[in-house]
Design a protein around this motif. Structure first.
Motif, PDB file in Angstrom:
ATOM      1  N   TYR A  46       4.017  97.114 -25.238  1.00  5.90           N
ATOM      2  CA  TYR A  46       2.580  97.049 -25.545  1.00  5.90           C
ATOM      3  C   TYR A  46       1.991  95.688 -25.172  1.00  5.90           C
ATOM      4  O   TYR A  46       0.834  95.604 -24.770  1.00  5.90           O
ATOM      5  CB  TYR A  46       2.330  97.360 -27.021  1.00  5.90           C
ATOM      6  CG  TYR A  46       2.752  98.760 -27.391  1.00  5.90           C
ATOM      7  CD1 TYR A  46       1.961  99.859 -27.080  1.00  5.90           C
ATOM      8  CD2 TYR A  46       3.974  98.990 -28.013  1.00  5.90           C
ATOM      9  CE1 TYR A  46       2.360 101.142 -27.392  1.00  5.90           C
ATOM     10  CE2 TYR A  46       4.383 100.270 -28.330  1.00  5.90           C
ATOM     11  CZ  TYR A  46       3.577 101.349 -28.016  1.00  5.90           C
ATOM     12  OH  TYR A  46       3.984 102.618 -28.318  1.00  5.90           O
ATOM     13  N   LEU A  47       2.799  94.639 -25.285  1.00  2.15           N
ATOM     14  CA  LEU A  47       2.329  93.317 -24.849  1.00  2.15           C
ATOM     15  C   LEU A  47       1.995  93.323 -23.362  1.00  2.15           C
ATOM     16  O   LEU A  47       1.046  92.672 -22.925  1.00  2.15           O
ATOM     17  CB  LEU A  47       3.390  92.247 -25.119  1.00  2.15           C
ATOM     18  CG  LEU A  47       3.613  91.845 -26.561  1.00  2.15           C
ATOM     19  CD1 LEU A  47       4.771  90.857 -26.649  1.00  2.15           C
ATOM     20  CD2 LEU A  47       2.363  91.244 -27.153  1.00  2.15           C
ATOM     21  N   TRP A  87       0.680  95.555 -21.701  1.00  2.00           N
ATOM     22  CA  TRP A  87      -0.580  96.234 -21.404  1.00  2.00           C
ATOM     23  C   TRP A  87      -1.670  95.225 -21.083  1.00  2.00           C
ATOM     24  O   TRP A  87      -2.583  95.511 -20.323  1.00  2.00           O
ATOM     25  CB  TRP A  87      -1.032  97.082 -22.584  1.00  2.00           C
ATOM     26  CG  TRP A  87      -0.269  98.355 -22.775  1.00  2.00           C
ATOM     27  CD1 TRP A  87       0.982  98.651 -22.315  1.00  2.00           C
ATOM     28  CD2 TRP A  87      -0.707  99.497 -23.500  1.00  2.00           C
ATOM     29  NE1 TRP A  87       1.351  99.897 -22.723  1.00  2.00           N
ATOM     30  CE2 TRP A  87       0.328 100.446 -23.448  1.00  2.00           C
ATOM     31  CE3 TRP A  87      -1.850  99.799 -24.198  1.00  2.00           C
ATOM     32  CZ2 TRP A  87       0.237 101.692 -24.064  1.00  2.00           C
ATOM     33  CZ3 TRP A  87      -1.948 101.041 -24.819  1.00  2.00           C
ATOM     34  CH2 TRP A  87      -0.912 101.976 -24.741  1.00  2.00           C
ATOM     35  N   SER A  88      -1.573  94.052 -21.658  1.00  2.00           N
ATOM     36  CA  SER A  88      -2.559  93.017 -21.419  1.00  2.00           C
ATOM     37  C   SER A  88      -2.329  92.401 -20.044  1.00  2.00           C
ATOM     38  O   SER A  88      -1.189  92.127 -19.663  1.00  2.00           O
ATOM     39  CB  SER A  88      -2.431  91.933 -22.503  1.00  2.00           C
ATOM     40  OG  SER A  88      -3.066  90.752 -22.094  1.00  2.00           O
ATOM     41  N   ARG A 132      -2.826  89.511 -19.200  1.00  8.47           N
ATOM     42  CA  ARG A 132      -2.258  88.180 -19.405  1.00  8.47           C
ATOM     43  C   ARG A 132      -0.742  88.218 -19.574  1.00  8.47           C
ATOM     44  O   ARG A 132      -0.041  87.279 -19.214  1.00  8.47           O
ATOM     45  CB  ARG A 132      -2.909  87.560 -20.629  1.00  8.47           C
ATOM     46  CG  ARG A 132      -2.450  86.180 -20.908  1.00  8.47           C
ATOM     47  CD  ARG A 132      -3.189  85.616 -22.085  1.00  8.47           C
ATOM     48  NE  ARG A 132      -3.080  84.181 -22.078  1.00  8.47           N
ATOM     49  CZ  ARG A 132      -3.645  83.401 -22.942  1.00  8.47           C
ATOM     50  NH1 ARG A 132      -4.405  83.910 -23.883  1.00  8.47           N
ATOM     51  NH2 ARG A 132      -3.485  82.110 -22.882  1.00  8.47           N
ATOM     52  N   TRP A 133      -0.213  89.295 -20.161  1.00  9.44           N
ATOM     53  CA  TRP A 133       1.213  89.399 -20.457  1.00  9.44           C
ATOM     54  C   TRP A 133       1.922  90.432 -19.581  1.00  9.44           C
ATOM     55  O   TRP A 133       3.023  90.843 -19.882  1.00  9.44           O
ATOM     56  CB  TRP A 133       1.399  89.762 -21.929  1.00  9.44           C
ATOM     57  CG  TRP A 133       0.890  88.705 -22.833  1.00  9.44           C
ATOM     58  CD1 TRP A 133      -0.342  88.639 -23.410  1.00  9.44           C
ATOM     59  CD2 TRP A 133       1.577  87.526 -23.235  1.00  9.44           C
ATOM     60  NE1 TRP A 133      -0.466  87.505 -24.158  1.00  9.44           N
ATOM     61  CE2 TRP A 133       0.710  86.801 -24.074  1.00  9.44           C
ATOM     62  CE3 TRP A 133       2.839  87.013 -22.973  1.00  9.44           C
ATOM     63  CZ2 TRP A 133       1.067  85.591 -24.635  1.00  9.44           C
ATOM     64  CZ3 TRP A 133       3.203  85.816 -23.547  1.00  9.44           C
ATOM     65  CH2 TRP A 133       2.322  85.119 -24.365  1.00  9.44           C
ATOM     66  N   ARG A 134       1.305  90.840 -18.502  1.00 14.05           N
ATOM     67  CA  ARG A 134       1.853  91.894 -17.648  1.00 14.05           C
ATOM     68  C   ARG A 134       3.268  91.582 -17.168  1.00 14.05           C
ATOM     69  O   ARG A 134       4.112  92.460 -17.082  1.00 14.05           O
ATOM     70  CB  ARG A 134       0.926  92.087 -16.453  1.00 14.05           C
ATOM     71  CG  ARG A 134       1.245  93.280 -15.635  1.00 14.05           C
ATOM     72  CD  ARG A 134       0.201  93.478 -14.592  1.00 14.05           C
ATOM     73  NE  ARG A 134      -0.877  94.249 -15.209  1.00 14.05           N
ATOM     74  CZ  ARG A 134      -1.843  94.829 -14.552  1.00 14.05           C
ATOM     75  NH1 ARG A 134      -1.919  94.703 -13.254  1.00 14.05           N
ATOM     76  NH2 ARG A 134      -2.761  95.516 -15.168  1.00 14.05           N
ATOM     77  N   ARG A 190      -2.233 102.439 -17.387  1.00 15.25           N
ATOM     78  CA  ARG A 190      -3.122 101.281 -17.203  1.00 15.25           C
ATOM     79  C   ARG A 190      -2.994 100.687 -15.811  1.00 15.25           C
ATOM     80  O   ARG A 190      -3.972 100.243 -15.227  1.00 15.25           O
ATOM     81  CB  ARG A 190      -2.834 100.211 -18.246  1.00 15.25           C
ATOM     82  CG  ARG A 190      -3.386 100.534 -19.607  1.00 15.25           C
ATOM     83  CD  ARG A 190      -3.228  99.382 -20.566  1.00 15.25           C
ATOM     84  NE  ARG A 190      -3.956  98.205 -20.174  1.00 15.25           N
ATOM     85  CZ  ARG A 190      -5.177  97.894 -20.576  1.00 15.25           C
ATOM     86  NH1 ARG A 190      -5.823  98.721 -21.362  1.00 15.25           N
ATOM     87  NH2 ARG A 190      -5.761  96.780 -20.198  1.00 15.25           N
TER      88      ARG A 190
END
Length: 128
Positions: free
Chosen positions: A26-27, A29-30, A32-34, A115
């Motif tokens: 889930y992190l 998904w951002s 920034r954290w891909r 996403r």
């Protein structure tokens, strides 16, 4: 004293490892954290190897090593068997808990794939 602190720090690291196993997808998904998806894949792979092949966890080894040097007994069983199974959830639900963890990870990866493959709408910044 130092070995006891190391053993406790290892317990904390183990809990963080398991938390990342659950939410790491889930992190990613951002935007920034891909990049964390690769780390999460490695963590999931390691977790699967522990459950299916019986691979030893280096964190369990480190905790046992530190406990023994601190004059304590090492864990008689693995980390999950000692701190979670029969404590957080009943032991007879182990299979169900493993399936649930697998589903949580699978949903995170499916969501991530959606996403990444969905066309992005232009942002308000790029329209100006």
């Amino acid at each position: 004293m130092g070995y006891q602190v190391l053993a406790q720090a290892t317990v904390a690291a183990h809990f963080l490892f398991l938390a990342y196993l659950l939410v790491g997808g889930y992190l990613a998904w951002s935007a920034r954290w891909r990049w964390t998806v690769l780390a999460h894949a490695a963590v999931v792979g390691w977790g699967i190897s522990i459950v299916t092949v019986g691979q030893d966890c280096p964190l369990t080894w480190l905790e046992n090593w530190a406990r023994e040097r601190a004059g304590q007994r090492g864990l008689a069983r693995g980390f999950v068997d000692t701190y979670l199974t029969g404590v957080i959830y009943p032991a007879h639900y182990l299979t169900e808990v493993r399936v649930l963890v697998g589903l949580v990870v699978l949903v995170s990866w499916v969501g991530l794939a959606v996403r990444w493959t969905r066309p992005r709408a232009p942002s308000a910044r790029s329209a100006n």
